[in-house]
Design a protein around this motif. Sequence first.
Motif, short mmCIF file in Angstrom:
data_model
loop_
_atom_site.label_atom_id
_atom_site.label_comp_id
_atom_site.label_asym_id
_atom_site.label_seq_id
_atom_site.Cartn_x
_atom_site.Cartn_y
_atom_site.Cartn_z
N ALA A 21 22.09 14.34 27.71
CA ALA A 21 21.91 15.77 27.48
C ALA A 21 22.97 16.29 26.52
N GLN A 22 24.21 15.83 26.71
CA GLN A 22 25.28 16.26 25.82
C GLN A 22 25.01 15.81 24.38
N SER A 23 24.52 14.58 24.22
CA SER A 23 24.24 14.10 22.87
C SER A 23 23.11 14.90 22.23
N ASP A 24 22.14 15.33 23.02
CA ASP A 24 21.05 16.14 22.48
C ASP A 24 21.54 17.47 21.91
N ASN A 25 22.64 17.97 22.44
CA ASN A 25 23.15 19.26 21.99
C ASN A 25 24.00 19.16 20.73
N LEU A 26 24.35 17.96 20.33
CA LEU A 26 25.07 17.79 19.08
C LEU A 26 24.16 18.18 17.91
N LYS A 27 24.78 18.71 16.85
CA LYS A 27 24.04 18.95 15.62
C LYS A 27 23.92 17.63 14.85
N ILE A 28 22.98 17.56 13.93
CA ILE A 28 22.76 16.29 13.24
C ILE A 28 23.92 15.93 12.32
N ASN A 29 24.80 16.88 12.01
CA ASN A 29 25.99 16.57 11.22
C ASN A 29 27.15 16.14 12.10
N GLN A 30 26.91 16.01 13.40
CA GLN A 30 27.98 15.61 14.33
C GLN A 30 27.81 14.19 14.84
N ILE A 31 27.00 13.41 14.13
CA ILE A 31 26.87 11.99 14.43
C ILE A 31 27.27 11.21 13.19
N GLN A 32 27.41 9.91 13.34
CA GLN A 32 27.73 9.03 12.23
C GLN A 32 26.81 7.81 12.32
N VAL A 33 26.08 7.55 11.24
CA VAL A 33 25.10 6.46 11.26
C VAL A 33 25.40 5.45 10.16
N ILE A 34 24.99 4.23 10.41
CA ILE A 34 25.07 3.15 9.43
C ILE A 34 23.67 2.85 8.95
N GLY A 35 23.55 2.63 7.65
CA GLY A 35 22.23 2.31 7.09
C GLY A 35 22.34 1.36 5.92
N SER A 36 21.24 1.20 5.21
CA SER A 36 21.16 0.20 4.15
C SER A 36 21.00 0.82 2.78
N HIS A 37 21.45 0.09 1.78
CA HIS A 37 21.39 0.47 0.37
C HIS A 37 20.21 -0.26 -0.28
N ASN A 38 19.39 0.46 -1.04
CA ASN A 38 18.19 -0.13 -1.64
C ASN A 38 17.37 -0.87 -0.56
N SER A 39 17.01 -0.12 0.46
CA SER A 39 16.50 -0.69 1.71
C SER A 39 15.20 -1.48 1.57
N TYR A 40 14.40 -1.18 0.58
CA TYR A 40 13.11 -1.81 0.33
C TYR A 40 13.26 -3.16 -0.39
N ARG A 41 14.43 -3.44 -0.92
CA ARG A 41 14.61 -4.47 -1.94
C ARG A 41 14.56 -5.90 -1.40
N HIS A 42 13.80 -6.74 -2.10
CA HIS A 42 13.86 -8.18 -1.94
C HIS A 42 14.56 -8.74 -3.18
N ALA A 43 15.37 -9.74 -3.00
CA ALA A 43 16.20 -10.25 -4.09
C ALA A 43 15.38 -10.81 -5.24
N ILE A 44 16.00 -10.75 -6.43
CA ILE A 44 15.39 -11.40 -7.60
C ILE A 44 15.19 -12.89 -7.28
N GLU A 45 14.02 -13.40 -7.59
CA GLU A 45 13.77 -14.81 -7.30
C GLU A 45 14.69 -15.71 -8.11
N THR A 46 14.98 -16.87 -7.57
CA THR A 46 16.05 -17.73 -8.09
C THR A 46 15.85 -18.11 -9.55
N ASP A 47 14.65 -18.55 -9.93
CA ASP A 47 14.42 -19.01 -11.31
C ASP A 47 14.62 -17.87 -12.30
N LEU A 48 14.13 -16.68 -11.97
CA LEU A 48 14.28 -15.54 -12.87
C LEU A 48 15.75 -15.13 -12.95
N TYR A 49 16.41 -15.12 -11.81
CA TYR A 49 17.84 -14.79 -11.77
C TYR A 49 18.62 -15.73 -12.68
#
Length: 351
Positions: free
Chosen positions: A19-47
């Motif tokens: 209940a206490q966490s529900d009362n926090l505003k969304i700027n009162q948490i800290q989250v970890i996420g990903s960069h270029n989240s959709y990305r699959h690496a360049i294939e080896t031969d092309l790289y």
Amino acid sequence: MKQILFTVLFAGAFQLSHAQSDNLKINQIQVIGSHNSYRHAIETDLYNTIQAKDTSRSLKGLQYTHISLTDQLNKGLRNLEIDVQGDPQGGKFVHPKGLDIAKSQEAYDPNGEMKKPGFKVFHMIDIDFRTSCYTLQSCLAELKKWSNANPDHVPVFITLEPKDDDSYLGTKAEKFTPELFDALDKELRKGLGNKIITPDMVRGKYKTLEEAVLNNNWPTLKNAKGKFIFLLDNNGAKRDLYALNHPSLKGRAVFINAEPGKPEAAWMFRNNSEDTSITDLVKKGYIIRTRADSDTKEARKNDYSHFEVAKKSGAQVISTDYYLPSTFFNSPYQIKYDDGTYVRTNPVNGK
């Protein structure tokens, strides 16, 4: 009896904490996420072919890849990044020229999604084009499906980068205009509907968006469950085009990287976690995105110093390429909180 009493007390403590966490505003948490989240690496031969032809260009910073958006969200990440390329007529990026440079064993766009009109999702025209979702609509459909299956999820913070750089192999990008940004808003609303936290919602009764933010008018976690919030990843001309004729982002679906003092200021980038302004900005009410690592440098050295600074700074969104260890080089580097999670109460303003 003792076991029953313990269970009851534990459940009660959990409910109180929840209940206490529900009362926090969304700027009162800290989250970890990903960069270029959709990305699959360049294939080896092309790289290897590109690297051999242009030894002045180092591609080491691109040696990372991601699991699907759904798998990332299931793992607990609550920040994603999506790059979008305009393609209003469809078919502009149907055959990346990189496929002519090096042979590929993997089919490209087997379902013909790149032929359809609408925004496409990949990193670099012709070269870095492998992706887990070819179109913005397919990305949004995946997010919506996951969200509907997990309706009580903490809001997901998404950075949205509009890309329009031409390929050095000759393919021309679709340049962003106010009209193309209108189409982007339309696609976001079509894909996620009322699941988007918009600038209008945060501004509320206040004269400007920044005034609302400085008065802590962000929604609570309780009211933000099952939703997504977007930030335009640009600090120049495209940012200004998006805001044009939309004072305080009135009517827009996405926040922008506006500096303090601007009517649109709410959520901003400070990608260098050692930027000493971050903590003060967080205390004032802004949401800040920073990075734990970039260009594979920290991962190769197993260097957590930027991540440690990022955590202490209070920046609400910390981006990484390594919520899982690298599959390209030998390093145990992996970003998560000490308890193995990716969301926590903000250490600066959450108490």
